[in-house]
Design an enzyme around this catalytic site. Structure first.
Site, short mmCIF file in Angstrom:
data_model
loop_
_atom_site.label_atom_id
_atom_site.label_comp_id
_atom_site.label_asym_id
_atom_site.label_seq_id
_atom_site.Cartn_x
_atom_site.Cartn_y
_atom_site.Cartn_z
NE ARG A 1 -50.81 4.01 -15.34
CZ ARG A 1 -51.86 4.46 -14.65
NH1 ARG A 1 -52.91 3.70 -14.46
NH2 ARG A 1 -51.86 5.67 -14.14
NE ARG B 1 -48.07 2.63 -13.26
CZ ARG B 1 -48.81 3.39 -12.45
NH1 ARG B 1 -49.70 2.83 -11.64
NH2 ARG B 1 -48.65 4.70 -12.42
CB THR C 1 -57.92 4.94 -13.69
OG1 THR C 1 -57.18 4.14 -14.60
CG2 THR C 1 -58.48 6.16 -14.39
CG HIS D 1 -61.82 1.65 -11.05
ND1 HIS D 1 -61.30 1.51 -9.79
CD2 HIS D 1 -60.77 1.98 -11.84
CE1 HIS D 1 -60.00 1.78 -9.82
NE2 HIS D 1 -59.65 2.05 -11.06
N1 PXP Z 1 -62.13 0.81 -16.05
C1 PXP Z 1 -61.08 1.66 -16.07
C2 PXP Z 1 -61.20 2.92 -16.86
C3 PXP Z 1 -59.89 1.35 -15.41
O1 PXP Z 1 -58.85 2.21 -15.45
C4 PXP Z 1 -59.81 0.13 -14.70
C5 PXP Z 1 -58.53 -0.22 -14.00
O2 PXP Z 1 -57.51 -0.39 -14.94
C6 PXP Z 1 -60.92 -0.73 -14.72
C7 PXP Z 1 -62.07 -0.35 -15.39
C8 PXP Z 1 -60.90 -2.05 -14.03
O3 PXP Z 1 -60.81 -1.84 -12.64
P1 PXP Z 1 -60.42 -3.03 -11.70
O4 PXP Z 1 -59.04 -3.47 -12.06
O5 PXP Z 1 -60.53 -2.46 -10.33
O6 PXP Z 1 -61.42 -4.14 -11.95
#
Ligand code: PXP
Length: 239
Positions: free
Chosen positions: A45, A49, A101, A193
């Site tokens: 990022r 962070r 995100t 995500h």
């Molecule tokens: N895909 C993207 C584009 C993301 O930004 C994230 C979180 O950093 C993830 C997948 C993974 O999500 P999670 O941490 O909720 O499994």
């Protein structure tokens, strides 16, 4: 079989909480790969962070499978990606105040910037993916404007992950629909995500989704399943 790319950002979150040298996301990545993860994902990022540029440099050396770098479409990040050459870059929107995100890229408004960055990365042999919400208009736009440089897209599964019952089923349907659109257009399809062991099954069963990117639930679980051993080790060390 759907591939699993383990996102180790939050191992670095824990490290940065103390600005310490541990836990090391590189070590976590090695364990993940030994257990069958086909790749490692990090999000460098702009505010640094969690993951640092030095983590990217070290992971470039250590990751045996696919190294996937999530990043904003800034000049700074493009320069870094070109310097280290991850196997894949996933372009994501980034807002300074967000916790994680929030939502996918709106290709209809930011498509030109995406193409400009994707062109440079693609020219260096880096696979480019874009993070989008499961909306047919995003896939249509991608297919008609950027598919020369963008090899695929990652479907944001957040709405599915935070829904229940009929609402979750409807979200799953949207994911399946855009997956089929992408595959028909010759694109590679990834997703992620908010996925965890309770909700991942139906997404992993959608034919054609090549890889799931999962981080927070794995790192969270790792903290708890590792607590027993960590406390035992400390008591042993105390004698
Ligand atoms: N895909 C993207 C584009 C993301 O930004 C994230 C979180 O950093 C993830 C997948 C993974 O999500 P999670 O941490 O909720 O499994």
């Amino acid at each position: 079989m759907t591939d699993l790319s383990v996102n180790v950002d939050h191992v670095a979150t824990l490290r940065q909480a103390r600005k310490a040298a541990y836990p090391d996301p590189i070590e976590a990545a090695e364990i993940a790969e030994r257990q069958g993860a086909t790749g490692i994902t990090i999000h460098l990022r702009s505010d640094r962070r969690h993951i640092q540029e030095s983590d990217l440099a070290r992971l470039r050396q250590s990751v045996k499978g696919k190294l996937n770098l999530e990043m904003a479409t800034t000049e700074e990040m493009t320069t870094i990606a070109l310097r280290y050459g991850p196997d894949q870059v996933s372009l994501v929107p980034e807002r300074p105040e967000e916790v994680t995100t929030e939502g996918g890229l709106d290709l209809l408004s930011s498509g030109e910037r995406v193409v400009a960055v994707a062109k440079q990365l693609d020219a260096k042999g880096i696979v480019v993916s874009v993070f989008v919400d499961p909306e047919p208009r995003q896939i249509e736009h991608l297919l008609s404007t950027a598919s020369d440089y963008v090899a695929g897209f990652e479907i944001n599964t957040d709405s599915y992950s935070s829904a229940e019952g009929a609402a979750a089923a409807a979200e799953l349907q949207k994911i399946a629909q855009v997956t089929a659109m992408g595959l028909d257009g010759g694109l590679r399809v990834f997703a992620g995500h908010g996925l965890n062991t309770a909700n991942v099954g139906p997404v992993a069963s959608i034919p054609g989704i090549e890889e799931l990117n999962i981080g927070h639930s794995i790192v969270s679980r790792a903290v708890l399943v590792g607590m027993e051993q960590a406390v035992r080790e400390m008591l042993d060390a105390m004698g």
